[in-house]
Design a protein around this motif. Structure first.
Motif, short mmCIF file in Angstrom:
data_model
loop_
_atom_site.label_atom_id
_atom_site.label_comp_id
_atom_site.label_asym_id
_atom_site.label_seq_id
_atom_site.Cartn_x
_atom_site.Cartn_y
_atom_site.Cartn_z
N ARG A 295 0.85 -1.20 0.00
CA ARG A 295 0.00 0.00 0.00
C ARG A 295 0.88 1.25 0.00
O ARG A 295 0.67 2.19 -0.77
N ARG B 26 1.26 4.50 -2.66
CA ARG B 26 0.54 5.68 -2.23
C ARG B 26 1.29 6.99 -2.40
O ARG B 26 0.68 8.05 -2.55
N TYR C 177 -5.15 -7.42 2.34
CA TYR C 177 -5.17 -6.08 1.74
C TYR C 177 -6.61 -5.57 1.62
O TYR C 177 -6.93 -4.44 1.95
N PHE D 30 -7.75 -2.35 3.72
CA PHE D 30 -7.95 -1.10 2.97
C PHE D 30 -9.24 -1.06 2.15
O PHE D 30 -9.52 -0.06 1.49
#
Length: 314
Positions: free
Chosen positions: A26, A30, A58, A62
């Motif tokens: 992630r 990002r 994941y 998220f």
């Protein structure tokens, strides 16, 4: 497959933490710009089963699909490779076969590669998964999209049974060397219906009887897609790693690289027998697989493929 499973270059990570991996991925996606290095280093150091776990975690952490996020951040053949690594092996084969049949024109090369090299048990699993995924019959789809002896052999490869060695060699000899014009149907029936162990003995008996290797007869007596498929079946019966070493070599040899074949073979064999493929590659050609990939690819794709390769046999 179980006794071969440890001949891969990719192994499960020992101190695996799916949450930490999910967070690292992630983070890599990002910031300003994507950290491709982290993504490829992390995913190639995990087994496919571990990647599936990361995908699940994941989503939980998220609320997003990891593969969709990766697709959004990456591009080109590097994206193809990473998405391939994230796909469970059976699903990968099923999708590859579907695309080969349903795309614009049939991609015979993919049909040949997958159906000639997978074990009978794997083929059964693929057929079931194909039906579940598309609500279609793989055999019917292949029949509808191919023709002639090529079609017959593909269909036979989707089934499995056995017979006697001397007799098979004799029948092949009668059909090939002794006839004016080959009886392709005989080759299709015998090569498509026997186990690799059985076929290896048939090839030896055939050699004694005719003075020719089976490959020589096939090359002389057949052509086109049928010839490619018969040769693939013979090569895989003799040695699957040799077959894939040759496939990899031809994907890179000459002008331009067949990236799709290169990616497909490196991904599908990375946890199966890539160490053996590397050894065969070194034996057959004047360079190592590692050095050929290095000279033939570039950028993140090259980095990822070299990591998958897992070492140089210079």
């Amino acid at each position: 497959m179980s006794q071969l499973a440890n001949r891969g270059t990719v192994r499960p990570s020992g101190n695996f933490n799916s949450s930490a991996d999910a967070e690292a991925l992630r983070k890599a996606m990002r910031g300003l710009g994507t950290d491709e290095e982290t993504i490829l280093q992390l995913l190639i150091a995990r087994s496919n089963a571990q990647r599936q776990e990361i995908k699940t975690v994941y989503k939980t952490l998220f609320g997003k699909d990891l593969v969709d996020d990766l697709k959004g951040e990456l591009g080109g053949k590097f994206e193809t490779l990473i998405v391939s690594l994230m796909t469970p092996p059976v699903a990968y084969d099923v999708t590859a076969l579907r695309n080969a049949i349903k795309g614009a024109g049939t991609d015979e090369k993919v049909l040949v590669e997958i159906l000639a090299s997978r074990t009978p048990q794997q083929v059964r699993t693929i057929i079931a998964a194909y039906r579940q995924e598309y609500d279609d019959d793989l055999e019917e789809d292949i029949s509808g999209d191919t023709s002639g002896h090529f079609k017959r052999l593909l269909v036979i490869l989707l089934q499995v049974n056995f017979d006697s060695i001397e007799n098979d060699a004799q029948v092949l000899f009668q059909a090939g060397e002794l006839k004016f014009g080959t009886e392709e149907q005989t080759f299709v029936t015998i090569l498509g219906n026997r186990s690799p162990e059985h076929l290896r003995k048939v090839f030896d008996a055939y050699m004694k009887m005719s003075g020719y290797e089976m490959e020589e007869t096939i090359k002389r007596e057949t052509s086109g897609n049928l010839r490619a498929l018969l040769l693939a079946v013979v090569k895989c019966a003799r040695s699957v790693p040799t077959y894939f070493a040759e496939t990899l070599y031809h994907s890179m040899k000459g002008a331009g690289t067949d990236d799709d074949t290169l990616i497909r073979v490196m991904v599908t064999r990375s946890e199966v027998d890539l160490l053996d493929i590397r050894a065969e590659f070194r034996k057959l050609f004047a360079c190592s697989l590692h050095s050929m990939i290095k000279g033939d690819t570039g950028g993140d794709l090259r980095k990822a493929l070299l990591l998958l390769c897992g070492g140089d046999d210079a």
